[in-house]
Each structure stands twice: as C-alpha cells, then as structure tokens.
Design an enzyme around this catalytic site. Structure first.
Site, PDB file in Angstrom:
ATOM      1  N   GLU A 114       0.936  -1.406  -0.109  1.00 20.78           N
ATOM      2  CA  GLU A 114      -0.044   0.118   0.007  1.00 20.78           C
ATOM      3  C   GLU A 114       0.841   1.327   0.001  1.00 20.78           C
ATOM      4  OE1 GLU A 114      -2.297  -2.865   2.619  1.00 20.78           O
ATOM      5  OE2 GLU A 114      -0.281  -2.488   2.032  1.00 20.78           O
ATOM      6  N   TRP A 134      17.123 -41.143 -12.962  1.00 21.62           N
ATOM      7  CA  TRP A 134      16.149 -40.127 -12.688  1.00 21.62           C
ATOM      8  C   TRP A 134      15.044 -40.929 -12.944  1.00 21.62           C
ATOM      9  CZ3 TRP A 134      17.431 -36.554  -9.684  1.00 21.62           C
ATOM     10  CH2 TRP A 134      18.709 -36.132  -9.383  1.00 21.62           C
TER      11      TRP A 134
END
Length: 422
Positions: free
Chosen positions: A116, A234
């Site tokens: 703000e 992997w």
C-alpha cells in the site's frame, strides 16, 4: 457505489440515506465485517429495481467487473514476490483514479515497505479521492513498518477494495474498521478464493503457528519412487527436476529422511533456478548415514538441520549444524512434534521430498496440506512404494484430493491437489 445507487447523505449508522422521494433500496450497507453489501431485507426490492431501471443494473455490473479487474492485477503483482516475503504474506496494491492506475506496488521482502505504501508513494498527490485496491486487508499495527491504514487515511483515499481479511490477531478486521471510522468506503471479499490460494502458506502459519506442508513425490505410473535395489535417478525428466528446484525456492524448508540421504546424497538447493536456498532438514532417529554427505559437507550457510531423537542428538558434534530433538512414539520420530518444532523455529512452509517412510508418516498423520505428484510414463513393477500402508481397508477411508489439476511437464505429468478434510 454512491453514483450507482443514488445515495448522497451518510446516515448515523454508517450507511447512506436515500435522497428525497427515493426508496430505501438505494442504501448500500457496509457490514460489521467490513464487507459492503446490500441490506438482507432489501434483496427483493433490488430485484424489482434492476428490471425497473436497467441502467442501474448495468452500472452496478460494470463497477463489480472493475473491482475484479483491479484486484486481479493486485494479485498478479503480489505473486511476483513468491518465496521472498516469509513470514509475511504476499500483497499487491493499486491506486486507481478515473479508471487509470496512478500507483502500484507489491511487498518484496519482510521488513521492507508494504504494498500500500509503495503504491501511495508512486501515486503521490493523485491519491486524494482515489480508490485503493489491495489483495489483503491493510495492517493497522506497528511492526517493522508503520500502519498502512494511517498512510491510506493521510493520503486522502476515498475508497478501499480488498480481497480477504488478514487473520493476524493484530489485524483481523481492525484495519477495516479504522478505515470506515475515517469515512472511507470499504468493499471486501473480491476474488477471495484466488487470494486465499495465493497466501495459503501465510494463512495457515499465522493462525496455527504450524508450517504449511507440501509433499512432493516423483514416481512411476505404478507408484514407485525407486527400483527394488533403490535406484531412483532419474524417474522423471529434466523439466520436472527443474520444477522441483523452483518449488524449493518458494518454501522456507525442505525435508528428507535418512534413506533418501544414504541413497541419493542430495544437496536440496536451487541450483537449476534463481532463488534462495531453503533450510535443509534431515529426519533421522538413528543418524545412520555417512558424515561426508553433501548436506553436512556443504553447509557454509548454516542452514542444515538434523531432526533426531534426544539420545542421538547428544552424539552429534558437527560445526554449524542446527539440531532439533524430536519426541518419539511407537512408530519412530513424531511427525507432529517435528511440525511443531518447525513452526516454533519460524518456518512457515515445509516441502517434504521423501522418502517413502517420511511420506507415509506425513500422510498417515494428516499433516500434508498440498500434494505435488510428478508421474513419469513408466511402469517399474516391484520397487519402493511412494507411500506405504496407511491402514486403509475401506475405500471410504482413503484420502482423496480436491481442487486438483494435471498438467504436462516435458514427458511427465504433474498432479497438484489438496487433501479432502475428514
């Protein structure tokens, strides 16, 4: 809203009184919760009004769409700081005058200016008489920075539109009431669901003092995270692995069990993306892993944590290491106590990357708030299961996901979802 509903005089109750000759259906009431809404006893009158005065409906529709448009922009601004504001929320703000954005900003890091104030500073004198859009209720207390409500009032803002309340006990509606007392019109709950998802970490941590827990699994289609002899690198491809590093950059800490440490010797850093390295937690009751592992050898930033039993903790004599003594139960270390310790340490979000034992304990104890399950298009057969026995013997008791989505990531698929509350 004033022009749309024809109100001009403010009443003693804080609402607006109708002009002479006009029906009470023109009143637009700010409720006790700060949300501006029409009086509940007047919905039927408004319904008639929408048909009697088509222009009124069109004006109301356009105002609502404008509020959603600018709040959506504030949420996009807020998201720019993902992974950087902990323990603070991500917040974006806009100052709008005559349908033009004259100031904008987002909270970049804890201790720096709030969104703000940044937006107001950019708008300068144009703030007077403008509308402030903000993705979270403005704060009204002194912390590392001054209250935003004071800055909003001093800037001459006439209208504030926010997305959700700030559940922080120091705020929680007080910011809204302070703005209303200053004569500022306040409209709330605009795109609230989107705002809650954006700040899901903050909302849990500030209300429970426990971290938001994310379980990330990389598995085959048949639910294996490794072959029978422990090989896992992997299963998923490079795109999924890069995404895993990005997740690490979003959250405060990442945790693995001792089995994963022994088998994979991970670094748990964000090498493949830009961002801050998280705290790295090894969950191990017996400390049955080599002292030469990466998490101990490469700990110059002093962010490696070992969560272990009191007995094992007394044996640790390693420099720059953080040690948590975790309570034990019949199944080993208490995951509930681990989560509590993390919250007390100031960790607001915890990414759990495995292995199977840790994942099972987290799921069984209903500690997981969000799932990221990466699935490779392969079938391994016999191997290490992503999640072991949960004691489910009836499908009605199985954990189901809600608000889930599936997206392709290279050759793999990512399922993201939240556990149903039971």
């Amino acid at each position: 809203m004033e022009k749309i509903f024809g109100a001009r005089r403010k009443s003693s109750t804080g609402g607006y009184s109708p002009r002479a000759g006009e029906s009470r259906l023109n009143r637009w009431n700010p409720g006790a919760d700060g949300i501006v809404r029409m009086g509940e006893d007047e919905y039927w009158r408004a319904f008639i009004c929408l048909f009697a005065r088509p222009g009124l409906y069109w004006g109301f529709f356009m105002a609502v769409k404008a509020d959603e448009k600018y709040i959506a922009i504030s949420l996009k601004l807020a998201k720019k700081a993902i992974g950087k504001t902990s323990p603070n929320p991500m917040v974006g703000a806009l100052v709008v005058k005559n349908n033009q954005i004259v100031g904008h900003g987002y909270h970049k890091k804890a201790g720096t200016l709030h969104a703000e104030r940044i937006a107001l500073n950019k708008a300068r004198n144009l703030s007077k008489g403008s509308t402030l859009y903000v993705s979270l209720e403005p704060c009204c207390h002194y912390g590392r920075t001054d209250p935003c409500t004071r800055a909003i009032i001093d800037a001459g803002i006439k209208r504030v539109v926010y997305s959700i309340k700030d559940p922080n006990p120091k705020v929680n509606g007080k910011g809204i009431m302070e703005l209303k007392k200053a004569g500022i019109e306040v409209v709330g709950c605009v795109l609230a669901n989107e705002a809650r998802r954006l700040n899901e970490v903050y909302l849990k941590y500030i209300t429970t003092n426990r971290p938001f827990v994310i379980l990330k699994l990389a598995q085959s289609l048949d639910g294996r995270i490794a072959t029978a002899n422990g090989i896992s690198q992997w299963i998923t491809g490079p795109e999924a692995r890069k995404y895993a590093h990005r997740l690490r950059s979003y959250y405060d800490a990442v945790a693995v069990g001792s089995g994963t440490v022994r088998t994979d010797n991970p670094q748990l850093t964000v090498r493949l993306v830009k961002g801050n390295n998280p705290y790295r937690i090894i969950i191990s009751r017996s400390l049955n892993f080599p002292r030469s592992i990466n998490l101990l050898a490469n700990n110059e930033d002093c962010k490696t944590i070992i969560a272990t039993s009191s007995k094992s903790a007394r044996r640790l004599k390693i420099k720059n290491l953080i040690i948590w003594e975790i309570k034990e139960n019949k199944n080993g270390l208490s995951m509930v106590d681990l989560i509590d310790k993390a919250g007390q340490f100031g960790i607001s979000s915890l990414l759990v990357e495995g292995g199977s034992g840790v994942a099972t304990s987290m799921v069984k104890n209903r500690l997981v708030d969000k799932f990221h399950i990466m699935m490779a298009p392969m079938i391994i057969g016999r191997g290490i299961e992503a999640v072991n026995d949960l004691g489910v013997r009836d499908l009605e008791k199985a954990m189901r996901l809600r608000e889930y989505k599936i997206e392709q990531m290279g050759n793999d698929f990512l399922l993201t979802g939240y556990p149903e509350v039971q």
